[in-house]
Scaffold this motif. Structure first.
Motif, PDB file in Angstrom:
ATOM      1  N   ARG A 172       0.834  -1.212   0.000  1.00  0.00           N
ATOM      2  CA  ARG A 172       0.000   0.000   0.000  1.00  0.00           C
ATOM      3  C   ARG A 172       0.862   1.252   0.000  1.00  0.00           C
ATOM      4  NH1 ARG A 172      -3.295  -3.056   3.560  1.00  0.00           N
ATOM      5  NH2 ARG A 172      -2.276  -2.085   5.352  1.00  0.00           N
ATOM      6  N   ARG A 173       1.938   1.252   0.795  1.00  0.00           N
ATOM      7  CA  ARG A 173       2.831   2.407   0.838  1.00  0.00           C
ATOM      8  C   ARG A 173       3.498   2.602  -0.512  1.00  0.00           C
ATOM      9  NH1 ARG A 173       7.600   2.468   5.088  1.00  0.00           N
ATOM     10  NH2 ARG A 173       8.203   0.737   3.780  1.00  0.00           N
ATOM     11  N   PHE A 174       3.894   1.511  -1.140  1.00  0.00           N
ATOM     12  CA  PHE A 174       4.520   1.583  -2.463  1.00  0.00           C
ATOM     13  C   PHE A 174       3.552   2.174  -3.486  1.00  0.00           C
ATOM     14  CE2 PHE A 174       5.849  -0.554  -6.458  1.00  0.00           C
ATOM     15  CZ  PHE A 174       7.095   0.020  -6.570  1.00  0.00           C
ATOM     16  N   LEU A 195      11.734  -1.692 -11.529  1.00  0.00           N
ATOM     17  CA  LEU A 195      12.161  -3.006 -11.059  1.00  0.00           C
ATOM     18  C   LEU A 195      11.418  -3.389  -9.780  1.00  0.00           C
ATOM     19  CD1 LEU A 195      14.149  -5.193 -11.937  1.00  0.00           C
ATOM     20  CD2 LEU A 195      15.826  -4.166 -10.415  1.00  0.00           C
ATOM     21  N   ALA A 196      11.130  -2.410  -8.934  1.00  0.00           N
ATOM     22  CA  ALA A 196      10.424  -2.685  -7.684  1.00  0.00           C
ATOM     23  C   ALA A 196       8.984  -3.134  -7.930  1.00  0.00           C
ATOM     24  CB  ALA A 196      10.436  -1.449  -6.790  1.00  0.00           C
ATOM     25  N   VAL A 197       8.430  -2.798  -9.083  1.00  0.00           N
ATOM     26  CA  VAL A 197       7.078  -3.273  -9.404  1.00  0.00           C
ATOM     27  C   VAL A 197       7.077  -4.797  -9.498  1.00  0.00           C
ATOM     28  CG1 VAL A 197       5.278  -3.258 -11.185  1.00  0.00           C
ATOM     29  CG2 VAL A 197       6.422  -1.134 -10.551  1.00  0.00           C
ATOM     30  N   ASP A 198       8.166  -5.367  -9.999  1.00  0.00           N
ATOM     31  CA  ASP A 198       8.242  -6.813 -10.204  1.00  0.00           C
ATOM     32  C   ASP A 198       8.913  -7.567  -9.065  1.00  0.00           C
ATOM     33  OD1 ASP A 198       7.038  -6.706 -12.742  1.00  0.00           O
ATOM     34  OD2 ASP A 198       8.928  -6.024 -13.600  1.00  0.00           O
ATOM     35  N   LEU A 199       9.752  -6.909  -8.290  1.00  0.00           N
ATOM     36  CA  LEU A 199      10.456  -7.572  -7.194  1.00  0.00           C
ATOM     37  C   LEU A 199       9.940  -7.045  -5.854  1.00  0.00           C
ATOM     38  CD1 LEU A 199      14.084  -7.466  -8.609  1.00  0.00           C
ATOM     39  CD2 LEU A 199      12.471  -9.361  -8.675  1.00  0.00           C
ATOM     40  N   PRO A 200       9.104  -7.801  -5.169  1.00  0.00           N
ATOM     41  CA  PRO A 200       8.519  -7.317  -3.910  1.00  0.00           C
ATOM     42  C   PRO A 200       9.548  -6.973  -2.843  1.00  0.00           C
ATOM     43  CG  PRO A 200       7.401  -9.305  -4.652  1.00  0.00           C
ATOM     44  CD  PRO A 200       8.588  -9.100  -5.547  1.00  0.00           C
ATOM     45  N   ILE A 201      10.712  -7.585  -2.891  1.00  0.00           N
ATOM     46  CA  ILE A 201      11.726  -7.301  -1.869  1.00  0.00           C
ATOM     47  C   ILE A 201      12.241  -5.861  -1.975  1.00  0.00           C
ATOM     48  CG2 ILE A 201      13.735  -8.073  -3.174  1.00  0.00           C
ATOM     49  CD1 ILE A 201      14.605  -9.481  -0.540  1.00  0.00           C
ATOM     50  N   LEU A 202      12.126  -5.251  -3.151  1.00  0.00           N
ATOM     51  CA  LEU A 202      12.588  -3.881  -3.349  1.00  0.00           C
ATOM     52  C   LEU A 202      11.533  -2.833  -2.998  1.00  0.00           C
ATOM     53  CD1 LEU A 202      14.556  -4.018  -6.714  1.00  0.00           C
ATOM     54  CD2 LEU A 202      15.458  -3.782  -4.428  1.00  0.00           C
ATOM     55  N   ARG A 203      10.291  -3.239  -2.834  1.00  0.00           N
ATOM     56  CA  ARG A 203       9.211  -2.263  -2.629  1.00  0.00           C
ATOM     57  C   ARG A 203       9.386  -1.441  -1.362  1.00  0.00           C
ATOM     58  NH1 ARG A 203       4.543  -6.288  -4.640  1.00  0.00           N
ATOM     59  NH2 ARG A 203       5.127  -6.186  -6.837  1.00  0.00           N
ATOM     60  N   GLY A 204       9.788  -2.060  -0.269  1.00  0.00           N
ATOM     61  CA  GLY A 204       9.982  -1.334   0.985  1.00  0.00           C
ATOM     62  C   GLY A 204      11.091  -0.302   0.887  1.00  0.00           C
ATOM     63  N   ILE A 245       7.964  -6.067 -21.139  1.00  0.00           N
ATOM     64  CA  ILE A 245       8.566  -4.800 -21.551  1.00  0.00           C
ATOM     65  C   ILE A 245       9.175  -4.091 -20.344  1.00  0.00           C
ATOM     66  CG2 ILE A 245       8.056  -2.510 -22.512  1.00  0.00           C
ATOM     67  CD1 ILE A 245       5.850  -3.962 -24.148  1.00  0.00           C
ATOM     68  N   ARG A 246       8.478  -4.136 -19.214  1.00  0.00           N
ATOM     69  CA  ARG A 246       8.884  -3.398 -18.020  1.00  0.00           C
ATOM     70  C   ARG A 246      10.211  -3.890 -17.448  1.00  0.00           C
ATOM     71  NH1 ARG A 246       4.343  -3.983 -15.020  1.00  0.00           N
ATOM     72  NH2 ARG A 246       5.089  -5.989 -14.294  1.00  0.00           N
ATOM     73  N   PHE A 247      10.386  -5.183 -17.348  1.00  0.00           N
ATOM     74  CA  PHE A 247      11.589  -5.726 -16.709  1.00  0.00           C
ATOM     75  C   PHE A 247      12.857  -5.393 -17.497  1.00  0.00           C
ATOM     76  CE2 PHE A 247      14.444  -9.068 -15.155  1.00  0.00           C
ATOM     77  CZ  PHE A 247      14.334  -8.836 -13.800  1.00  0.00           C
ATOM     78  N   PRO A 248      12.905  -5.660 -18.810  1.00  0.00           N
ATOM     79  CA  PRO A 248      14.114  -5.275 -19.555  1.00  0.00           C
ATOM     80  C   PRO A 248      14.320  -3.755 -19.585  1.00  0.00           C
ATOM     81  CG  PRO A 248      12.818  -6.812 -20.841  1.00  0.00           C
ATOM     82  CD  PRO A 248      12.010  -6.448 -19.639  1.00  0.00           C
ATOM     83  N   LEU A 249      13.229  -2.988 -19.644  1.00  0.00           N
ATOM     84  CA  LEU A 249      13.342  -1.535 -19.622  1.00  0.00           C
ATOM     85  C   LEU A 249      13.959  -1.058 -18.312  1.00  0.00           C
ATOM     86  CD1 LEU A 249      12.746   1.184 -20.991  1.00  0.00           C
ATOM     87  CD2 LEU A 249      10.490   1.106 -19.917  1.00  0.00           C
ATOM     88  N   ALA A 250      13.555  -1.667 -17.210  1.00  0.00           N
ATOM     89  CA  ALA A 250      14.125  -1.307 -15.905  1.00  0.00           C
ATOM     90  C   ALA A 250      15.622  -1.605 -15.868  1.00  0.00           C
ATOM     91  CB  ALA A 250      13.417  -2.071 -14.789  1.00  0.00           C
TER      92      ALA A 250
END
Length: 101
Positions: free
Chosen positions: A6-8, A69-78, A37-42
């Motif tokens: 939610r914070r993200f 990248l944080a959209v796809d990797l939950p560990i980076l969201r925080g 598209i998003r992952f390689p673009l990131a």
């Protein structure tokens, strides 16, 4: 959806409010169907951020790539949402200081 998620999402919404031009592209890129598209673009944006000495490429690419990248990797969201909060606060403080001069 947990508190980190939610914070993200709130930080993405705040970014879209601050820069209305990003509203369309960011909402489109955040959809699940845009993963190929998003992952390689990131990754390209992060790599381009390391070439800040070149005219078009720069440091601005690194945070944008990390956001995508944080959209796809939950560990980076925080950590990314905390970084977004800090940058927005620092930006507001600098703007206030600049206006008061």
């Amino acid at each position: 959806m947990g508190p980190r998620e939610r914070r993200f999402q709130r930080q993405f919404d705040a970014l879209e409010r601050m820069v209305p031009v990003l509203r369309g592209p960011m909402s489109t890129l955040r959809r699940d169907s845009w993963f190929p598209i998003r992952f390689p673009l990131a990754l390209i944006l992060i790599a381009g951020g390391f070439f800040a000495f070149m005219p078009v490429l720069g440091v601005w690419m690194l945070p944008l790539g990390l956001l995508l990248l944080a959209v796809d990797l939950p560990i980076l969201r925080g950590p990314i949402s905390v970084l977004m909060i800090r940058c927005r606060r620092r930006g507001r403080a600098l703007l206030r200081r600049w206006r008061n001069r």
